[in-house]
Write an enzyme that holds these catalytic residues in place. Structure first.
Site, PDB file in Angstrom:
ATOM      1  N   GLY A 120       0.851  -1.079   0.090  1.00 55.21           N
ATOM      2  CA  GLY A 120      -0.118  -0.173  -0.157  1.00 55.21           C
ATOM      3  C   GLY A 120       0.551   1.282   0.051  1.00 55.21           C
ATOM      4  O   GLY A 120       0.221   2.400   0.276  1.00 55.21           O
ATOM      5  N   SER A 121       2.016   1.417  -0.510  1.00 55.48           N
ATOM      6  CA  SER A 121       2.888   2.395  -0.308  1.00 55.48           C
ATOM      7  C   SER A 121       2.316   3.546  -1.536  1.00 55.48           C
ATOM      8  O   SER A 121       2.127   4.784  -1.396  1.00 55.48           O
ATOM      9  CB  SER A 121       4.341   2.272  -1.093  1.00 55.48           C
ATOM     10  OG  SER A 121       4.464   1.710  -2.204  1.00 55.48           O
ATOM     11  N   ASN A 122       1.654   2.898  -2.546  1.00 52.47           N
ATOM     12  CA  ASN A 122       0.898   3.900  -3.391  1.00 52.47           C
ATOM     13  C   ASN A 122      -0.404   4.366  -2.878  1.00 52.47           C
ATOM     14  O   ASN A 122      -0.665   5.631  -3.127  1.00 52.47           O
ATOM     15  CB  ASN A 122       0.550   2.943  -4.963  1.00 52.47           C
ATOM     16  CG  ASN A 122       1.673   3.130  -5.862  1.00 52.47           C
ATOM     17  OD1 ASN A 122       2.136   4.316  -6.430  1.00 52.47           O
ATOM     18  ND2 ASN A 122       2.187   1.990  -5.781  1.00 52.47           N
TER      19      ASN A 122
ATOM     20  N   LYS B 124     -16.654 -15.968  -9.116  1.00 53.82           N
ATOM     21  CA  LYS B 124     -15.986 -14.492  -9.217  1.00 53.82           C
ATOM     22  C   LYS B 124     -16.941 -13.486  -9.448  1.00 53.82           C
ATOM     23  O   LYS B 124     -16.908 -12.263  -9.099  1.00 53.82           O
ATOM     24  CB  LYS B 124     -15.111 -14.701 -10.816  1.00 53.82           C
ATOM     25  CG  LYS B 124     -14.232 -13.402 -10.865  1.00 53.82           C
ATOM     26  CD  LYS B 124     -13.248 -13.582 -11.953  1.00 53.82           C
ATOM     27  CE  LYS B 124     -12.683 -12.145 -12.364  1.00 53.82           C
ATOM     28  NZ  LYS B 124     -11.261 -12.327 -12.675  1.00 53.82           N
TER      29      LYS B 124
ATOM     30  N   MET C  64      -4.286  -7.653  -6.539  1.00 58.02           N
ATOM     31  CA  MET C  64      -4.014  -8.646  -7.170  1.00 58.02           C
ATOM     32  C   MET C  64      -4.872  -9.719  -7.701  1.00 58.02           C
ATOM     33  O   MET C  64      -4.848 -11.075  -7.875  1.00 58.02           O
ATOM     34  CB  MET C  64      -3.040  -9.725  -6.252  1.00 58.02           C
ATOM     35  CG  MET C  64      -1.912  -8.989  -5.664  1.00 58.02           C
ATOM     36  SD  MET C  64      -0.692  -8.019  -7.147  1.00 58.02           S
ATOM     37  CE  MET C  64       0.105  -9.677  -7.450  1.00 58.02           C
ATOM     38  N   ARG C  65      -6.099  -9.068  -8.065  1.00 58.14           N
ATOM     39  CA  ARG C  65      -7.091  -9.877  -8.807  1.00 58.14           C
ATOM     40  C   ARG C  65      -7.111  -9.183 -10.206  1.00 58.14           C
ATOM     41  O   ARG C  65      -7.258  -7.817 -10.255  1.00 58.14           O
ATOM     42  CB  ARG C  65      -8.357  -9.590  -7.845  1.00 58.14           C
ATOM     43  CG  ARG C  65      -8.373 -10.337  -6.575  1.00 58.14           C
ATOM     44  CD  ARG C  65      -8.771 -11.516  -6.457  1.00 58.14           C
ATOM     45  NE  ARG C  65      -8.474 -12.078  -5.155  1.00 58.14           N
ATOM     46  CZ  ARG C  65      -8.319 -13.248  -4.741  1.00 58.14           C
ATOM     47  NH1 ARG C  65      -8.606 -14.294  -5.881  1.00 58.14           N
ATOM     48  NH2 ARG C  65      -7.952 -13.870  -3.619  1.00 58.14           N
TER      49      ARG C  65
ATOM     50  N   ASN D 180      -4.806   2.081 -13.238  1.00 56.56           N
ATOM     51  CA  ASN D 180      -3.947   0.982 -12.959  1.00 56.56           C
ATOM     52  C   ASN D 180      -2.505   1.751 -13.018  1.00 56.56           C
ATOM     53  O   ASN D 180      -2.340   2.522 -13.860  1.00 56.56           O
ATOM     54  CB  ASN D 180      -3.905  -0.113 -13.621  1.00 56.56           C
ATOM     55  CG  ASN D 180      -3.125  -1.422 -12.995  1.00 56.56           C
ATOM     56  OD1 ASN D 180      -2.981  -1.431 -11.833  1.00 56.56           O
ATOM     57  ND2 ASN D 180      -2.627  -1.893 -13.816  1.00 56.56           N
TER      58      ASN D 180
ATOM     59  N   HIS E 233       1.456   0.283 -13.441  1.00 58.52           N
ATOM     60  CA  HIS E 233       2.327  -0.697 -13.786  1.00 58.52           C
ATOM     61  C   HIS E 233       3.745  -0.371 -13.712  1.00 58.52           C
ATOM     62  O   HIS E 233       4.183   0.549 -14.255  1.00 58.52           O
ATOM     63  CB  HIS E 233       1.861  -1.311 -15.162  1.00 58.52           C
ATOM     64  CG  HIS E 233       2.720  -2.606 -15.543  1.00 58.52           C
ATOM     65  ND1 HIS E 233       2.145  -3.745 -14.722  1.00 58.52           N
ATOM     66  CD2 HIS E 233       3.747  -2.890 -15.950  1.00 58.52           C
ATOM     67  CE1 HIS E 233       3.071  -4.488 -15.234  1.00 58.52           C
ATOM     68  NE2 HIS E 233       3.899  -4.280 -16.003  1.00 58.52           N
TER      69      HIS E 233
HETATM   70  C1  GRF Z   1       3.312  -1.319  -7.521  1.00 57.18           C
HETATM   71  O1  GRF Z   1       4.643  -1.536  -7.888  1.00 57.18           O
HETATM   72  C2  GRF Z   1       2.565  -1.263  -8.532  1.00 57.18           C
HETATM   73  O2  GRF Z   1       3.261  -0.607  -9.765  1.00 57.18           O
HETATM   74  C3  GRF Z   1       1.991  -2.507  -8.845  1.00 57.18           C
HETATM   75  O3  GRF Z   1       1.961  -3.027  -7.486  1.00 57.18           O
HETATM   76  C4  GRF Z   1       2.825  -2.322  -6.930  1.00 57.18           C
HETATM   77  C5  GRF Z   1       2.057  -1.953  -5.392  1.00 57.18           C
HETATM   78  O4  GRF Z   1       3.031  -1.565  -4.469  1.00 57.18           O
HETATM   79  N1  GRF Z   1       0.888  -2.500  -9.495  1.00 57.18           N
HETATM   80  P1  GRF Z   1       2.324  -0.852  -3.236  1.00 57.18           P
HETATM   81  O5  GRF Z   1       1.343  -1.939  -2.660  1.00 57.18           O
HETATM   82  O6  GRF Z   1       1.498   0.376  -3.593  1.00 57.18           O
HETATM   83  O7  GRF Z   1       3.538  -0.696  -2.478  1.00 57.18           O
END
Ligand code: GRF
Length: 211
Positions: free
Chosen positions: A21-23, A74, A99-100, A116, A118
């Site tokens: 969850g750093s983002n 699902k 992750m889904r 999203n 990436h």
């Molecule tokens: C990030 O590297 C993002 O690009 C990818 O999953 C990772 C999530 O990292 N989709 P965080 O959980 O936000 O730290």
């Protein structure tokens, strides 16, 4: 989950995350500092032990834990998520390490309203290990992509990309750290553009208005 919540003015955002969850935290900070003028209304997670939940509690963001194991199909799982989104009047879904893979039906319900991030320069190195795959391949430049989600994985129209030079002395861990640092800048930037209605998405290309 009761009636629809009273709607605050502005865009209501739900972040979907399964892990660290750093983002999520970078987005929560940007909202808190009013760099993004929107409501971070909800965190949706499929993982009850994810660290992102601690971060959400710190920012006092509402949490919906929707576990895949609690549903037969699902379709039912996604219906569970959709009902949470409805309760909170969600306008924008932000995938941040969720992750889904969302079904085409789900994506169509929120067409051009799901972002999203990436950790590579798409269309190179799609999939769950973008940073490692780019590093192992030996590319000299990688980076980060923010895109709208469509029916195919890591494929939708690109909103922002930021390149990053890979130095010979970089270790994988160093590259990961640098990639994440870039992510924490460009994801809030892309969300801000969306909330200011400056993104015009076509089938393949996204126009950024008055930037
Ligand atoms: C990030 O590297 C993002 O690009 C990818 O999953 C990772 C999530 O990292 N989709 P965080 O959980 O936000 O730290």
């Amino acid at each position: 989950m009761g009636k629809n919540r009273e709607r605050k003015s502005g865009v209501n955002i739900a972040v979907f995350a399964s892990g660290n969850g750093s983002n999520f935290e970078a987005i929560a900070q940007a909202v808190k500092k009013r760099k993004i003028r929107a409501n971070l209304a909800l965190l949706v997670s499929d993982n009850p032990t994810a660290f992102v939940l601690k971060r959400a509690r710190k920012y006092k963001i509402r949490i919906a834990i929707v576990r895949r194991e609690d549903f037969f199909t699902k379709k039912d799982f996604e219906a569970g998520i959709l009902s949470c989104l409805k309760v909170h009047g969600i306008d924008l879904i932000v995938l941040a390490g969720f992750m889904r893979v969302l079904s085409p039906e789900f994506v169509r319900r929120y067409r051009n309203k799901i972002l999203n991030i990436h950790p590579s320069l798409l269309p190179a190195f799609k999939g769950a290990h973008g940073i490692r795959d780019a590093f192992d391949y030996g590319v000299k430049v990688s980076g980060v992509t923010v895109h709208f989600v469509d029916e195919q994985m890591d494929h939708g129209p690109i909103v922002l990309q930021e390149p990053l030079v890979i130095e010979e002395r970089d270790t994988l861990a160093e590259l990961e750290a640098r990639i994440h640092k870039v992510e924490h800048c460009i994801y809030p930037e892309a969300i801000k553009l969306f909330t200011e209605r400056k993104l015009k998405a076509g089938k393949r290309k996204v126009k950024i208005l008055f930037r």
